[in-house]
Scaffold this motif. Structure first.
Motif, PDB file in Angstrom:
ATOM      1  N   LYS A   7       0.848  -1.189   0.000  1.00  0.00           N
ATOM      2  CA  LYS A   7       0.000   0.000   0.000  1.00  0.00           C
ATOM      3  C   LYS A   7       0.883   1.238   0.000  1.00  0.00           C
ATOM      4  O   LYS A   7       2.059   1.178   0.322  1.00  0.00           O
ATOM      5  N   GLY A   8       0.288   2.356  -0.357  1.00  0.00           N
ATOM      6  CA  GLY A   8       1.012   3.615  -0.340  1.00  0.00           C
ATOM      7  C   GLY A   8       2.120   3.628  -1.386  1.00  0.00           C
ATOM      8  O   GLY A   8       2.010   2.976  -2.429  1.00  0.00           O
ATOM      9  N   PRO A   9       3.196   4.374  -1.104  1.00  0.00           N
ATOM     10  CA  PRO A   9       4.271   4.496  -2.084  1.00  0.00           C
ATOM     11  C   PRO A   9       4.847   3.162  -2.547  1.00  0.00           C
ATOM     12  O   PRO A   9       5.203   3.011  -3.707  1.00  0.00           O
ATOM     13  N   ALA A  10       4.909   2.189  -1.651  1.00  0.00           N
ATOM     14  CA  ALA A  10       5.502   0.892  -2.009  1.00  0.00           C
ATOM     15  C   ALA A  10       4.712   0.169  -3.090  1.00  0.00           C
ATOM     16  O   ALA A  10       5.246  -0.700  -3.776  1.00  0.00           O
ATOM     17  N   SER A  11       3.456   0.533  -3.280  1.00  0.00           N
ATOM     18  CA  SER A  11       2.656  -0.122  -4.316  1.00  0.00           C
ATOM     19  C   SER A  11       3.198   0.178  -5.713  1.00  0.00           C
ATOM     20  O   SER A  11       2.915  -0.546  -6.663  1.00  0.00           O
ATOM     21  N   TYR A  12       3.979   1.222  -5.844  1.00  0.00           N
ATOM     22  CA  TYR A  12       4.588   1.583  -7.124  1.00  0.00           C
ATOM     23  C   TYR A  12       5.879   0.808  -7.417  1.00  0.00           C
ATOM     24  O   TYR A  12       6.355   0.818  -8.544  1.00  0.00           O
ATOM     25  N   PHE A  13       6.472   0.201  -6.404  1.00  0.00           N
ATOM     26  CA  PHE A  13       7.811  -0.362  -6.547  1.00  0.00           C
ATOM     27  C   PHE A  13       7.960  -1.391  -7.664  1.00  0.00           C
ATOM     28  O   PHE A  13       8.928  -1.322  -8.423  1.00  0.00           O
ATOM     29  N   PRO A  14       7.047  -2.355  -7.818  1.00  0.00           N
ATOM     30  CA  PRO A  14       7.234  -3.320  -8.913  1.00  0.00           C
ATOM     31  C   PRO A  14       7.277  -2.653 -10.287  1.00  0.00           C
ATOM     32  O   PRO A  14       8.119  -3.007 -11.124  1.00  0.00           O
ATOM     33  N   SER A  15       6.419  -1.674 -10.522  1.00  0.00           N
ATOM     34  CA  SER A  15       6.421  -1.020 -11.829  1.00  0.00           C
ATOM     35  C   SER A  15       7.642  -0.127 -12.005  1.00  0.00           C
ATOM     36  O   SER A  15       8.150   0.024 -13.121  1.00  0.00           O
ATOM     37  N   GLY A  53       9.027   9.384 -14.014  1.00  0.00           N
ATOM     38  CA  GLY A  53       7.756  10.081 -14.031  1.00  0.00           C
ATOM     39  C   GLY A  53       7.477  10.660 -12.660  1.00  0.00           C
ATOM     40  O   GLY A  53       8.059  10.228 -11.655  1.00  0.00           O
ATOM     41  N   HIS A  54       6.563  11.606 -12.589  1.00  0.00           N
ATOM     42  CA  HIS A  54       6.277  12.282 -11.326  1.00  0.00           C
ATOM     43  C   HIS A  54       5.803  11.311 -10.238  1.00  0.00           C
ATOM     44  O   HIS A  54       6.301  11.348  -9.109  1.00  0.00           O
ATOM     45  N   GLY A  55       4.859  10.448 -10.561  1.00  0.00           N
ATOM     46  CA  GLY A  55       4.334   9.520  -9.556  1.00  0.00           C
ATOM     47  C   GLY A  55       5.391   8.568  -9.020  1.00  0.00           C
ATOM     48  O   GLY A  55       5.445   8.310  -7.816  1.00  0.00           O
ATOM     49  N   HIS A  56       6.230   8.062  -9.900  1.00  0.00           N
ATOM     50  CA  HIS A  56       7.284   7.144  -9.468  1.00  0.00           C
ATOM     51  C   HIS A  56       8.317   7.871  -8.614  1.00  0.00           C
ATOM     52  O   HIS A  56       8.738   7.364  -7.566  1.00  0.00           O
ATOM     53  N   ALA A  57       8.732   9.049  -9.041  1.00  0.00           N
ATOM     54  CA  ALA A  57       9.698   9.826  -8.264  1.00  0.00           C
ATOM     55  C   ALA A  57       9.124  10.180  -6.895  1.00  0.00           C
ATOM     56  O   ALA A  57       9.790  10.052  -5.869  1.00  0.00           O
ATOM     57  N   ASN A  58       7.869  10.600  -6.873  1.00  0.00           N
ATOM     58  CA  ASN A  58       7.216  10.967  -5.622  1.00  0.00           C
ATOM     59  C   ASN A  58       7.139   9.780  -4.668  1.00  0.00           C
ATOM     60  O   ASN A  58       7.396   9.914  -3.468  1.00  0.00           O
ATOM     61  N   ALA A  59       6.797   8.621  -5.186  1.00  0.00           N
ATOM     62  CA  ALA A  59       6.695   7.419  -4.346  1.00  0.00           C
ATOM     63  C   ALA A  59       8.050   7.054  -3.747  1.00  0.00           C
ATOM     64  O   ALA A  59       8.147   6.742  -2.556  1.00  0.00           O
ATOM     65  N   VAL A  61      10.698   9.012  -3.241  1.00  0.00           N
ATOM     66  CA  VAL A  61      11.127  10.028  -2.277  1.00  0.00           C
ATOM     67  C   VAL A  61      10.315   9.914  -0.987  1.00  0.00           C
ATOM     68  O   VAL A  61      10.888   9.930   0.114  1.00  0.00           O
ATOM     69  N   ALA A  62       9.014   9.776  -1.096  1.00  0.00           N
ATOM     70  CA  ALA A  62       8.170   9.674   0.100  1.00  0.00           C
ATOM     71  C   ALA A  62       8.589   8.491   0.962  1.00  0.00           C
ATOM     72  O   ALA A  62       8.724   8.616   2.184  1.00  0.00           O
TER      73      ALA A  62
END
Length: 73
Positions: A7-15, A53-59, A61-62
């Motif tokens: 959940k949260g930022p970590a949900s982006y990690f695989p992509s 991309g913005h979403g990946h960078a944001n995830a 960094v967060a």
């Protein structure tokens, strides 16, 4: 037993790993080694210097800054 979905930022990690070809640990080290410390400065830097991309960078960094805050507690 099934593993709970991230959940949260970590949900982006695989992509992030798939799209940019680097493990998350490497991205976190890149962020930690940057002379920048503010969230949006780091996001903009990752976008400009590393093509994220913005979403990946944001995830990234967060999550990295949250870990640092927890470690400092």
């Amino acid at each position: 037993m099934a593993t709970a979905a991230a959940k949260g930022p970590a949900s982006y990690f695989p992509s992030i790993e798939k799209k940019y070809g680097r493990p998350i640990a490497e991205w976190k080290e890149i962020i930690r080694s940057s002379p920048l410390s503010r969230h949006m400065e780091l996001v903009n830097w990752l976008k400009a210097e590393h093509g994220l991309g913005h979403g990946h960078a944001n995830a990234l960094v967060a999550h990295t800054l949250a870990e640092a805050a927890e470690a400092g507690s």
